[in-house]
Design an enzyme around this catalytic site. Structure first.
Site, PDB file in Angstrom:
ATOM      1  N   LYS A  65       0.832  -1.206   0.000  1.00  0.00           N
ATOM      2  CA  LYS A  65       0.000   0.000   0.000  1.00  0.00           C
ATOM      3  C   LYS A  65       0.857   1.242   0.000  1.00  0.00           C
ATOM      4  CE  LYS A  65      -3.057  -2.158   3.182  1.00  0.00           C
ATOM      5  NZ  LYS A  65      -3.887  -2.204   4.326  1.00  0.00           N
ATOM      6  N   ARG A  66       2.036   1.120   0.545  1.00  0.00           N
ATOM      7  CA  ARG A  66       2.884   2.307   0.691  1.00  0.00           C
ATOM      8  C   ARG A  66       3.728   2.599  -0.549  1.00  0.00           C
ATOM      9  NH1 ARG A  66       1.750   0.311   5.402  1.00  0.00           N
ATOM     10  NH2 ARG A  66       2.999  -1.512   4.939  1.00  0.00           N
TER      11      ARG A  66
END
Ligand code: GLU
Ligand code: ZN
Length: 499
Positions: free
Chosen positions: A265-266
């Site tokens: 997600k990052r």
């Protein structure tokens, strides 16, 4: 390849938790559910799993809604749309969860567990030492009713645990085929925390049952929760909460990023906001997301969302990890940009030009017509909308405001370029009627024929002097659009700076 049979009873759901920013993995899941629903003429349910007050945020919820709308993934039931099985935000369903847990306990499918985190940890440690599995050991499973009441009277708080039935589990995964899980690997799990918060383990399958979900299509990371959910469905049928068979499960492949590790997600290429800000079209992004595990057949990689829906067959989802390739995503986006009409492209460029401060919102009539005139010149020269901004900036700023790209200027506007710039200035000054043809003739006659320069050496300096960059729309067209006065003024400025 046969297409999957159509079934209007299909009900699928996309049920994110509103934490953080919408990312590629979750949107791929949303897209596949949407396509499955649309292919079948079924129902796409959008549910918000917001039972974790500490992590959920309203901003994230709104961003989710906005993202689905931007991508064109319309839902039939859910927040905003309503539906027969609402509310569709789990934070509005808490009473229902409490009631169901009560029923599960009464029927013996669940029980209060009074173990403190510390006790659990100690026993886990002990189990590890003795080589036993470290999961919950069933300590509170068989307390008598009297014992339970006594603990509660003493003020103890209990988590509520599900009593696993001790049977093995198997299902035919729509993507991964037959999956078998032995009972021994799954200890009794917590449904409700000691503080009363219901957990994903309860609310997700319960709502799937209540919302009459027929197919659960979700990421492979959730595969391990499936056996527990199968056990819970049995219990829900046992207490009469549902009369439906289990949904069918399909676990979508992992998406891998750089270096063969899972896309996180990052990672910047995970963030939907990044795509929107840098000028990916929803059409392009949807097309690329579809390729993350699915293929339309015939080696075809360019197709619309509607084509995807028409052809979508979950059986064609590849269980192997899908590799996320930003270059390919961008190339597909470029194909989609070239597919747009010129009017449409001009519309979609506006927000980028507005935020770069190049046009007003709404544009003035002059800006509008400059945009319409330049779009055909750049239509095939970009893969992302934001790439248009530096290319056409020169048309929307005054001569004084035009900033030459420092690198390009240093490379091209060298003293050797002075004669070409002077010759170009002279030739262009002599034009009586400023148009594409006269511009081209003037420059070719003076620089190529007159001075014997190669086109690159002849026109490069003129291009940088007038547009500020080495990458611009075609030169003669650029000069034509910019007009005589500005073209001459800008050439003159570079000439002077080199003298
Ligand atoms: N709220 C869960 C998540 O976002 C849903 C998982 C599921 O599809 O079951 O991970
Ligand atoms: Zn316990």
């Amino acid at each position: 390849m046969t297409e999957a049979a159509v079934d209007p009873n299909v009900r699928v759901r996309f049920c994110p938790s509103p934490t953080g920013n919408p990312h590629v993995g979750m949107l791929r899941t949303a897209l596949f559910n949407w396509a499955f629903a649309r292919h079948n003429g079924g129902t796409f349910v959008f549910r918000i799993e917001d039972t974790d007050a500490a992590r959920d945020s309203e901003g994230s919820y709104l961003a989710l809604i906005d993202s689905l709308q931007w991508l064109g993934l319309d839902w039939d039931e859910g927040p905003e749309a309503g539906g027969d099985y609402g509310p569709y935000r789990q934070s509005e369903r808490l009473q229902l969860y409490a009631d169901t847990v009560e029923q599960l306990q009464q029927a013996g499918y669940a029980y209060p567990c009074f173990c403190t985190p510390q006790e659990l940890e100690e026993r886990r440690e002990q189990a590890r030492k003795e080589g036993r599995p470290p999961g919950y050991d069933g300590h509170c499973r068989d307390l008598s009713q009297a014992e339970r009441e006594e603990r509660y009277r003493d003020g103890a708080r209990a988590a509520i645990r599900f009593r696993m039935p001790g049977t093995d589990f198997a299902w035919d995964d729509l993507v991964r085929g037959r999956i078998e899980v032995s009972a021994a690997t799954i200890p009794d799990f917590v449904l409700v925390r000691g503080n009363g918060d219901p957990l994903y383990t309860l609310v997700n399958p319960l709502d799937d049952a209540l919302m009459r979900i027929t197919h659960v299509l979700r990421g492979e990371d959730l595969l391990s929760s499936t056996p527990r959910q199968l056990a819970l469905y049995d219990a829900l049928r046992g207490i009469g909460v549902t009369d439906l068979p289990n949904p069918q499960f399909g676990h979508l492949p992992y998406v891998m990023g750089e270096g063969n590790r899972k896309l996180s997600k990052r990672d910047p290429e995970s963030s939907l906001a990044m795509y929107r800000e840098s000028g990916y079209l929803p059409e392009g992004l949807v097309n690329y997301l579809a390729l993350l595990g699915w293929s339309i057949g015939d080696d075809r990689e360019f197709f619309s969302q509607q084509e995807m829906a028409a052809k979508f067959d979950i059986k064609r989802v590849n269980p192997n990890p899908a590799r996320f390739d930003l270059k390919k995503c961008t190339a597909i986006n470029g194909d989609w940009i070239r597919e747009l009409s010129e009017t449409d492209l001009a519309e979609r460029l506006k927000p980028f030009l507005v935020s770069a401060g190049l046009i007003s919102d709404p544009p003035t009539p002059e800006q509008q017509s400059a945009l319409a005139a330049v779009v055909p010149l750049i239509h095939t020269r970009m893969d992302r909308l934001d790439q248009a901004v530096p290319m056409i900036e020169f048309l929307f700023v005054s001569d004084a405001e035009l900033q030459l790209d420092p690198k390009d200027a240093a490379k091209i506007l060298k003293p050797e370029a002075l004669p070409a710039l002077e010759a170009a200035h002279n030739a262009l000054s002599a034009i009586t009627e400023w148009n594409l043809e006269s511009i081209e003739t003037a420059l070719r006659d003076s620089l190529i024929d007159g001075m014997g320069l190669k086109p690159r050496l002849a026109f490069g300096p003129v291009r940088v002097a007038v547009t500020g960059r080495r990458v611009s729309p075609p030169l003669f067209e650029s000069l034509d659009l910019l007009g005589r006065d500005s073209s001459l003024t800008r050439l003159q400025r570079s000439i002077e700076s080199l003298r």
